[in-house]
Design an enzyme around this catalytic site. Structure first.
Site, PDB file in Angstrom:
ATOM      1  N   HIS A   1       9.512 -24.224  36.437  1.00  0.00           N
ATOM      2  CA  HIS A   1       8.677 -23.594  35.996  1.00  0.00           C
ATOM      3  C   HIS A   1       8.665 -22.950  34.217  1.00  0.00           C
ATOM      4  O   HIS A   1       7.335 -22.705  34.269  1.00  0.00           O
ATOM      5  CB  HIS A   1       9.233 -22.500  37.213  1.00  0.00           C
ATOM      6  CG  HIS A   1       9.493 -22.197  38.386  1.00  0.00           C
ATOM      7  ND1 HIS A   1      11.070 -21.880  39.033  1.00  0.00           N
ATOM      8  CD2 HIS A   1       8.066 -23.057  39.454  1.00  0.00           C
ATOM      9  CE1 HIS A   1      10.642 -21.940  40.706  1.00  0.00           C
ATOM     10  NE2 HIS A   1       9.402 -22.757  40.499  1.00  0.00           N
TER      11      HIS A   1
ATOM     12  N   LYS B   1       8.632 -16.313  54.568  1.00  0.00           N
ATOM     13  CA  LYS B   1       9.334 -17.259  54.164  1.00  0.00           C
ATOM     14  C   LYS B   1      11.211 -15.872  53.584  1.00  0.00           C
ATOM     15  O   LYS B   1       9.795 -15.370  52.939  1.00  0.00           O
ATOM     16  CB  LYS B   1       9.421 -17.976  52.568  1.00  0.00           C
ATOM     17  CG  LYS B   1       9.112 -19.196  52.573  1.00  0.00           C
ATOM     18  CD  LYS B   1       8.655 -19.710  50.828  1.00  0.00           C
ATOM     19  CE  LYS B   1       8.282 -20.934  50.577  1.00  0.00           C
ATOM     20  NZ  LYS B   1       7.873 -21.549  48.953  1.00  0.00           N
TER      21      LYS B   1
HETATM   22  P1  ADP Z   1       6.325 -21.739  46.010  1.00  0.00           P
HETATM   23  O1  ADP Z   1       6.887 -21.693  47.405  1.00  0.00           O
HETATM   24  O2  ADP Z   1       5.148 -21.342  46.029  1.00  0.00           O
HETATM   25  O3  ADP Z   1       5.585 -23.384  46.288  1.00  0.00           O
HETATM   26  P2  ADP Z   1       7.771 -22.483  43.936  1.00  0.00           P
HETATM   27  O4  ADP Z   1       8.862 -21.069  43.068  1.00  0.00           O
HETATM   28  O5  ADP Z   1       8.456 -23.453  44.537  1.00  0.00           O
HETATM   29  O6  ADP Z   1       6.015 -21.825  44.522  1.00  0.00           O
HETATM   30  O7  ADP Z   1       6.592 -22.823  42.374  1.00  0.00           O
HETATM   31  C1  ADP Z   1       6.047 -22.749  42.008  1.00  0.00           C
HETATM   32  C2  ADP Z   1       5.173 -23.798  41.226  1.00  0.00           C
HETATM   33  O8  ADP Z   1       6.109 -24.033  40.425  1.00  0.00           O
HETATM   34  C3  ADP Z   1       4.526 -24.532  42.136  1.00  0.00           C
HETATM   35  O9  ADP Z   1       3.283 -24.692  41.182  1.00  0.00           O
HETATM   36  C4  ADP Z   1       5.438 -25.969  41.739  1.00  0.00           C
HETATM   37  O10 ADP Z   1       4.466 -26.954  41.820  1.00  0.00           O
HETATM   38  C5  ADP Z   1       6.232 -25.479  40.213  1.00  0.00           C
HETATM   39  N1  ADP Z   1       7.037 -26.271  39.998  1.00  0.00           N
HETATM   40  C6  ADP Z   1       8.590 -25.886  41.319  1.00  0.00           C
HETATM   41  N2  ADP Z   1       9.561 -26.860  40.569  1.00  0.00           N
HETATM   42  C7  ADP Z   1       8.675 -26.639  39.348  1.00  0.00           C
HETATM   43  C8  ADP Z   1       9.453 -28.254  38.425  1.00  0.00           C
HETATM   44  N3  ADP Z   1      11.046 -28.946  38.897  1.00  0.00           N
HETATM   45  N4  ADP Z   1       8.606 -28.990  37.325  1.00  0.00           N
HETATM   46  C9  ADP Z   1       7.210 -28.268  37.685  1.00  0.00           C
HETATM   47  N5  ADP Z   1       6.753 -27.474  37.830  1.00  0.00           N
HETATM   48  C10 ADP Z   1       7.468 -25.799  39.382  1.00  0.00           C
END
Ligand code: ADP
Length: 152
Positions: free
Chosen positions: A18, A42
């Site tokens: 992130h 969730k």
């Molecule tokens: P959600 O519950 O909406 O999936 P997340 O917190 O898991 O929320 O992810 C938020 C955003 O961050 C999404 O666009 C996801 O693709 C991106 N993301 C999650 N993990 C990674 C990572 N390891 N590298 C890059 N982007 C990521």
């Protein structure tokens, strides 16, 4: 007009993946609002206050990045925030299939919105919040997966 992007997610917890997407988004936008969703279907592992606090700590020296909690539709939050862009990261083809439908529905709900996708750097593809939660729940060391300077 200020180019404001919303980066929505659960951030349960924020990972280096992130952080990397946010940092790479900085040159593209005037402001990035990291929007931590209070998702109805969730139940979170970490409480919302902690998730917000960690992200604020990571970006405390970058005024372009702000952190807010939100509930309800992401596009409604974008409207209220004057944001015309939704920033998301793409890791895998599964992410793409999911993001395509979410992005198309968001565009129907709010035609002015544009979704902007950044391809995950290869070193972060396998870092997911759910893996961090799993390691954490068994007492493992998660420090290499989360941004420097925070402790879960
Ligand atoms: P959600 O519950 O909406 O999936 P997340 O917190 O898991 O929320 O992810 C938020 C955003 O961050 C999404 O666009 C996801 O693709 C991106 N993301 C999650 N993990 C990674 C990572 N390891 N590298 C890059 N982007 C990521």
């Amino acid at each position: 007009m200020k180019r404001i992007a919303v980066f929505p997610g659960s951030f349960d917890p924020i990972t280096k993946g992130h952080e990397s997407i946010i940092l790479r988004g900085i040159p593209l936008f005037d402001e990035i609002i990291v929007a931590v969703g209070l998702n109805v279907d969730k139940s979170p592992y970490f409480p919302i206050e902690k998730r917000l606090q960690w992200i604020r700590e990571v970006f405390k020296d970058i005024p372009k990045v702000t952190v807010k909690g939100y509930s309800g539709l992401t596009v409604d939050f974008c409207r209220k925030s004057n944001a015309l862009y939704i920033l998301r990261g793409l890791r895998t083809s599964a992410d793409f299939e999911f993001e395509r439908s979410v992005g198309q529905v968001n565009k129907k709900l709010y035609p002015a919105i544009e979704s902007v996708f950044l391809l995950t750097l290869p070193e972060y593809v396998s870092i997911t919040s759910s893996i961090v939660r799993q390691v954490h729940s068994y007492g493992g060391d998660v420090s290499q997966f989360i941004p420097d300077g925070i402790r879960l």
